[in-house]
Scaffold this active site. Structure first.
Site, short mmCIF file in Angstrom:
data_model
loop_
_atom_site.label_atom_id
_atom_site.label_comp_id
_atom_site.label_asym_id
_atom_site.label_seq_id
_atom_site.Cartn_x
_atom_site.Cartn_y
_atom_site.Cartn_z
N SER A 20 0.83 -1.20 0.00
CA SER A 20 0.00 0.00 0.00
C SER A 20 0.87 1.26 0.00
O SER A 20 1.89 1.33 0.68
CB SER A 20 -0.89 -0.01 1.24
OG SER A 20 -1.69 1.14 1.27
N ASN A 68 9.54 8.58 3.75
CA ASN A 68 8.36 9.32 3.27
C ASN A 68 7.56 9.79 4.46
O ASN A 68 7.49 9.12 5.49
CB ASN A 68 7.51 8.45 2.34
CG ASN A 68 6.46 7.66 3.09
OD1 ASN A 68 5.40 8.19 3.44
ND2 ASN A 68 6.75 6.40 3.37
N GLY A 71 1.68 10.78 4.77
CA GLY A 71 0.60 10.99 5.74
C GLY A 71 -0.78 10.64 5.22
O GLY A 71 -1.75 11.38 5.43
N ASN A 127 -4.42 -1.01 8.72
CA ASN A 127 -3.14 -0.37 9.02
C ASN A 127 -3.19 0.28 10.40
O ASN A 127 -3.80 1.34 10.55
CB ASN A 127 -2.86 0.65 7.91
CG ASN A 127 -1.60 1.47 8.14
OD1 ASN A 127 -0.82 1.16 9.04
ND2 ASN A 127 -1.42 2.51 7.35
N CYS A 130 0.75 3.43 10.64
CA CYS A 130 1.30 4.54 9.88
C CYS A 130 2.06 5.48 10.81
O CYS A 130 1.49 6.02 11.76
CB CYS A 130 0.21 5.33 9.16
SG CYS A 130 0.92 6.72 8.24
N ILE A 191 6.46 -5.70 7.87
CA ILE A 191 6.38 -4.55 8.75
C ILE A 191 6.00 -3.28 7.96
O ILE A 191 6.24 -3.21 6.75
CB ILE A 191 7.75 -4.29 9.46
CG1 ILE A 191 8.88 -4.09 8.45
CG2 ILE A 191 8.07 -5.41 10.39
CD1 ILE A 191 10.23 -3.71 9.06
N THR A 193 6.76 0.95 7.86
CA THR A 193 8.06 1.63 7.84
C THR A 193 8.59 1.89 9.25
O THR A 193 7.83 1.97 10.21
CB THR A 193 7.95 2.97 7.11
OG1 THR A 193 6.90 3.73 7.70
CG2 THR A 193 7.66 2.77 5.63
N GLY A 217 12.82 0.46 2.27
CA GLY A 217 13.86 0.13 1.30
C GLY A 217 14.72 -1.03 1.78
O GLY A 217 14.56 -1.51 2.91
N GLY A 243 9.18 -5.56 3.68
CA GLY A 243 10.19 -4.68 4.24
C GLY A 243 11.46 -4.87 3.45
O GLY A 243 12.17 -5.87 3.64
#
Lengths: 302, 245
Positions: A20, A68, A71, A127, A130, A191, A193, A217, A243
């Site tokens: 996502s 990032n 939001g 989620n 976030c 996971i 971020t 990344g 992840g």
């Protein structure tokens, strides 16, 4: 060779799921290739109301990754149902994963209840992780009680499998995963971020306007593998692992740790064909490691 | 949009911290001036978005300022280096609205996209007036190249070390024009917006994640809703701009 897996009772032709927030609502990637080759994808995190998200700049580069602080920009659940899902229908015929976020238990319930009626949706990915929004998002995923409360409330209003996406920004991922399972979750996704930051040397200020953001990344892959491995030992429900995944080898590694399906995130932003390449490369890598059925290796490292 | 391998043919410094790279390869997906490309560099995670300066057959010219490790690496690339590049990104300028005498205003690293635009407007029989703004003499580039296209060119420097002294808005006052196109740093865009006497198009910059609309990293608010600088932009119509910052 067989790349099929079954996630919460729904068969997927392969375990690859664009994560996502890195794949929009799919149709933009459909201009580049037939996205029906994907296992499925998790659409852009959707909330009750339309959101712009955080101020820009909201992207920063890192070693082997990026930050990032978008939001949860999204058009809101009504618009997703009215405009995004019909557009997706023209290019994607498989069940899609609905990623949902909220700022209160009621908002999660509202959004999931609306989306549950949509036949295009196969799974919910709730989620609770976030890192970019205050008073919501991650705060539900950092305590076992709050994560369980959201899970139980969403389960009450939905008929489709509910997968809870957890945050790595916690001291004990296992206790949270177990609390979600006990509250009725059909699967665990991890996971999200890692909370991180960059500072610009010229301005001597954080690079992103929100100061901090979610780090993703290849650099985070070892953390993700470790958490999937730990959670696999503790729960019976399937795990969607992600992840730092960017190659078919990474997919195999994540499945060995315990993932039934695998999310690919940041890699999509660097190479729009990342998932297509991984899917096409999977048979070669399976052959190399003498894997006949992908399902055979789930949790194989334990 | 297409992901292609572009080969560096030449790479040279043309002004202070400013480099011109000529690349060769399939650039057929570039459809409009004002579009950009996104370049994958060895050892860098995110690609580098660079605006298009000129495109001809299978050649692409980029001009960029060295501002960090990525552009530094680009500036040092030897001929023969291959860059994996996403081409044809963004909307680009709409030439149909130009009228007979469009005004093109480029500031610093915002000058390059004006070049391909000017080239195409001249080809269409328009008589563009070009205002190029720089901080100081050392940074001036492409004055002669614009003149060679047949455009009227005014160069101004903020410190007065070359051309007209002052900002691009000073010569704007005395020029008659039918429409304007601009690209440059945001304070300049804002000043041009305020000083402009006609409708026009402005090209914006933002830190990008993907460059093709997937990550929502570079969104902005406009009068007509939220837009992604990389996808619905970077070029915006004057009438839709909301100044926030």
């Amino acid at each position: 060779m067989n790349t099929k897996v079954k996630l919460c009772g729904i068969e997927m032709s392969n375990p690859i799921i664009p994560a996502s927030g890195t794949f929009g609502f799919g149709y933009e990637f459909a201009e580049l290739y037939d996205i029906n080759i994907l296992g499925t994808f998790s659409f852009k995190g959707t909330t009750k109301d339309k959101r712009f998200g955080n101020p820009t700049p909201r992207i920063a580069e890192c070693e082997r990754g990026m930050i990032n602080s978008v939001g949860l920009q999204n058009p809101g659940v009504e618009d997703v149902i009215k405009n995004e899902l019909p557009k997706l229908k023209t290019c994607f015929s498989k069940p899609v994963m609905a990623n949902v976020s909220g700022f209160s238990v009621d908002e999660y319930v509202y959004t999931c209840e609306k989306l549950d009626k949509e036949s295009q949706i196969g799974w919910f990915e709730v989620n609770v992780s976030c890192p970019n929004v205050h008073g919501g998002g991650m705060s539900f995923g950092t305590s076992p009680e709050a994560a369980a409360e959201v899970t139980a409330a969403v389960k009450k209003v939905t008929t489709k499998p509910v997968i809870v996406k957890l945050s790595p920004n916690v001291t004990d991922i296992v206790s949270i995963a177990k609390a979600c399972e006990a509250a009725g979750a059909d699967g665990i996704s991890l996971i999200n971020t890692l909370l991180g930051m960059r500072i610009d040397l010229k301005s001597r200020k954080p690079v992103v306007a929100n100061k901090m953001g979610g780090f993703s990344g290849p650099a985070i892959k070892p953390v993700a593998l470790r958490m999937v491995y730990q959670v696999y030992d503790a729960v019976k429900i399937p795990i969607v692992g992600g992840g730092g995944i960017s190659t078919a080898e990474d997919v195999i590694e994540m499945m060995l740790a315990g993932a039934t399906a695998v999310e690919v995130g940041a890699a999509n932003l660097v190479d729009p064909f990342a998932c297509k390449n991984i899917i096409e490369d999977l048979p070669r890598v399976m052959e190399k490691y003498r894997i006949e059925n992908l399902t055979d290796i789930i949790g194989g490292a334990h | 949009m297409k992901d292609v391998n572009l080969k560096v043919i030449s790479n040279k410094q043309i002004a202070k911290n400013t480099y011109e790279s000529v690349l060769e390869g399939d650039v057929s997906h570039i459809t409009a001036p004002g579009q950009f490309v996104n370049i994958k560099l060895e050892g860098k995670f995110l690609r580098r978005p660079i605006s298009i300066c000129a495109v001809e057959d299978n050649r692409l010219t980029l001009i960029y300022k060295v501002v960090g490790a990525g552009t530094e690496q680009m500036a040092e690339a030897a001929a023969g280096t291959v860059w994996q590049t996403l081409t044809g990104l963004g909307n680009g300028y709409d030439l149909t609205k130009s009228g007979d005498k469009p005004l093109l205003i480029g500031g610093g690293a915002g000058v390059p996209p004006m070049f391909e635009l000017c080239k195409r407007l001249v080809k269409e029989g328009k008589a563009p007036v070009v205002i190029l703004g720089f901080n100081t003499k050392d940074e001036v580039f492409y004055e002669n190249e614009f003149k060679a296209l047949g455009a009227d060119v005014v160069v101004c420097t903020a410190d007065g070390s070359y051309g007209t002294q002052g900002f691009v808005t000073t010569p704007m006052e005395t020029v008659d024009y039918t429409y304007f196109y601009t690209c440059g740093p945001e304070p300049m865009l804002k000043a041009v917006f305020k000083a402009s006497k006609t409708s026009g198009q402005l090209s914006f910059e933002e830190r990008m994640g993907c460059g093709f609309g997937a990550c929502m990293g570079c969104s902005c608010k406009t009068i007509t809703g939220y837009k992604r600088i990389c996808k619905e932009g970077p070029v915006m119509e004057k009438e839709e701009i909301l100044w926030e910052k």
